[in-house]
Design an enzyme around this catalytic site. Sequence first.
Site, PDB file in Angstrom:
ATOM      1  N   GLU A 110      52.471  40.815  51.147  1.00 40.16           N
ATOM      2  CA  GLU A 110      53.549  40.248  50.327  1.00 40.16           C
ATOM      3  C   GLU A 110      54.600  41.303  49.849  1.00 40.16           C
ATOM      4  O   GLU A 110      55.896  40.921  49.752  1.00 40.16           O
ATOM      5  CB  GLU A 110      52.454  39.801  49.096  1.00 40.16           C
ATOM      6  CG  GLU A 110      51.695  38.563  49.237  1.00 40.16           C
ATOM      7  CD  GLU A 110      50.679  38.218  48.092  1.00 40.16           C
ATOM      8  OE1 GLU A 110      50.074  39.061  47.356  1.00 40.16           O
ATOM      9  OE2 GLU A 110      50.992  37.018  47.465  1.00 40.16           O
ATOM     10  N   GLU A 130      42.809  36.752  51.228  1.00 42.31           N
ATOM     11  CA  GLU A 130      42.484  36.588  49.784  1.00 42.31           C
ATOM     12  C   GLU A 130      41.377  35.779  49.792  1.00 42.31           C
ATOM     13  O   GLU A 130      40.550  35.580  48.774  1.00 42.31           O
ATOM     14  CB  GLU A 130      43.577  36.236  48.832  1.00 42.31           C
ATOM     15  CG  GLU A 130      44.492  37.247  48.586  1.00 42.31           C
ATOM     16  CD  GLU A 130      45.614  37.449  49.436  1.00 42.31           C
ATOM     17  OE1 GLU A 130      45.767  36.786  50.520  1.00 42.31           O
ATOM     18  OE2 GLU A 130      46.534  37.983  49.077  1.00 42.31           O
TER      19      GLU A 130
END
Length: 706
Positions: A110, A130
């Site tokens: 990210e 995740e």
Amino acid sequence: MSELVSLTRDGEIGVITVNNPPVNALSPGVPEGIAAAIEQVKNDDSIRGAVMIGAGQTFIAGADIKEFGKITSGQRKEGINFLDVIKAIEDCPKPTVAAIHGTAFGGGLEVAMGFHYRVAVPSAQVGQPEVKLGLIPGAAGTQRLPRLAGVAKATQMCADGNPIGAKEAASLSVVDRVVEGDLLQGAIAFLREKIASGEKPPKTRERNDKLGDEATNAAIFEAARAQAKKTARGMMAPLAAIDAVEAATKLSFDEGCAREAELFKQCLFSDQSKAMIHVFFGEREVQKIPDVPKDTKLIEIKKAAVIGAGTMGGGIAMNYANAGIPVIVKETTQEALDRGMATIRKNYENSVKKGRFSQEVMDKRLALITPQLSYDGFEEADIITEAVFEGMELKKQVFGELDKIAKPGAVLASNTSTLNIDEIASATSRPEFVIGHHYFSPANVMRLLEIVRGRATSKEVIATSMSLSKRLKKVGALVGNCYGFVGNRMLHQYGREAQFLVEEGAAPQDVDGALYKFGMAMGPLAVGDLAGLDVGWRIRKEHAHLQKPGVRHPKVADQLCEMGRYGQKTGAGWYKYDENRNRIPDPEVDKLIEQAAAEQGIKRRAITEEEIIERTQYALINEGAKILEEGIALRAVDIDIIYINGYGYPAWRGGPMWYADTVGLKKVYERVKQFHEEHGELWEPAPLLKRLAEEGRTFADFDKQK
Ligand code: NAI
């Protein structure tokens, strides 16, 4: 700036280095440091652009997982806003490059996507894993990744959590250049080219050209949801990740981020994510053995041998070959040896067909396995694993032979699933080298290895076994020596209740269905049919003399075996099977069950799903608590890891002991007490369960205070 992030110079280029060993996780201080460095790059007129790189073995490998628990437990309030940090990187007027080696996972990717460009070494990997912690990307990963990789690939990566390599990332424009040679120099050269070109630094959040059209996207999301429901059955995170990527295609960037944040929060505070984070740390925890220090000397394992090439021996030999360790496999007859090798070959061929590895890899692995009928070469083996028929006399005979042949210092392991390791060890003159290595079927697939410690087993042999389990890509859990060890001892109680429920009124498919819905990979009766009902039947017959008079025991499984219904291998067991091995409920079995109930004076009744779950799960938990108190398992989390890796227990429930904590031990104990009153001594509450329930504590908290 913090100590964790530094800014140095290479001429007109700023070099930001993240240095938070071992994996440069985004712990508190790291994002702040990056933000400060970017601010400095922005304000310093002599700097024309910046590269960010990770010190040590990797780029930013992800979030600091410990922080999640602090947030959900209320220990930590608001952290720094990652979204703002990444936006600030993206808004830097001077071009910036993320230079990736090792892994850029989760928060790492990210952050990298906030940079104007990304370069990577060929071995680098990027991904949004995740979901493997029951979460979704929470710092705009679901919004920026589709803008770089396209909707289909981003959906897949966020939903299944699997990483991609640098080459693929480059083909998808997630990475702008693969750098051969020195990464930092390559990144600086790339940045200088960009500065020279005068190109306006591109902001990922403004790139909408890959966001696709509604009709195509709808099909992508539908297919992804169907896939997630199949491969991650019961899990909410993959579906939430797909929803978040969908938001990227339908909303503005900022609105999409807000939707992602909402979904992230739902996942973060869910029982599922807490359970999966427990499992993540649990897998590391089980490697710690209190009385076996980390620096215990290991026995070097360069050559292995296996006795028996049956169901288990063949799979065990494959484990060694897969790890590059040469292994001899010994059998008693040429026919058994040929059969065993044919199965090994077929398993490898299937993997090649499925594209898991190449023919060349298969050939190499097969060449590491030497089938033979003699003990030739056993004197050179560093470890010998016995996987002959389950029977004490035979095992003792084999270990007696091994004692004469094996070199001093070799590990002598038994794959017994029930027998006493100390008694097996007594057939040798070196019980300190004898240990249980209890693999699970299929041994080349199942991750669990129960390592059974005998009375005399040495610390070196234990430490070697734990370390070997990693090399064999298994999760090793150390357990004590008792009938069934941890996993099967608990399973016995669980299977018993499943069968009692059937006698009391539930159909086999009701019991299996409820547990499948609960999240188990398969229901217990279907598992029985798969593994072969005759296995347990033989063991029960052998132990019949130990059965206490007056204590209820299940009747139907034995009757099925007496009828020759051993399960799938005979085409019928608890169910009938068609030629494609589909399970079909069988009225004949229903009749048998009704008859067994009548003979025992059981009045059949309607049984709810709730009762099915409580009776089976609480049976596991009650036995687990006894095992824990006896010290057969080191910690409650060890039991959880055993169940998840060896028994198809859903990771998102955290394992049986963690599940008990989420239900609340008080409630579990109350029900166990009721079952005790209704069903008698098999439900004797475990003293530890009683104590923890009365003290308002949990198994997790018991582990902490140990
Ligand atoms: P199996 O019957 O498939 O294989 C046993 C093999 O050992 C046969 O091929 C037999 O020819 C060979 N054998 C017997 N005596 C021998 C000797 N003296 N020397 C060399 N080979 C000999 O049995 P399976 O299922 O592989 O079980 C082996 C062991 O693994 C047992 O102790 C069992 O309890 C244990 N185990 C089995 C599991 C399963 O799911 N089948 C799971 C975990 C453990």
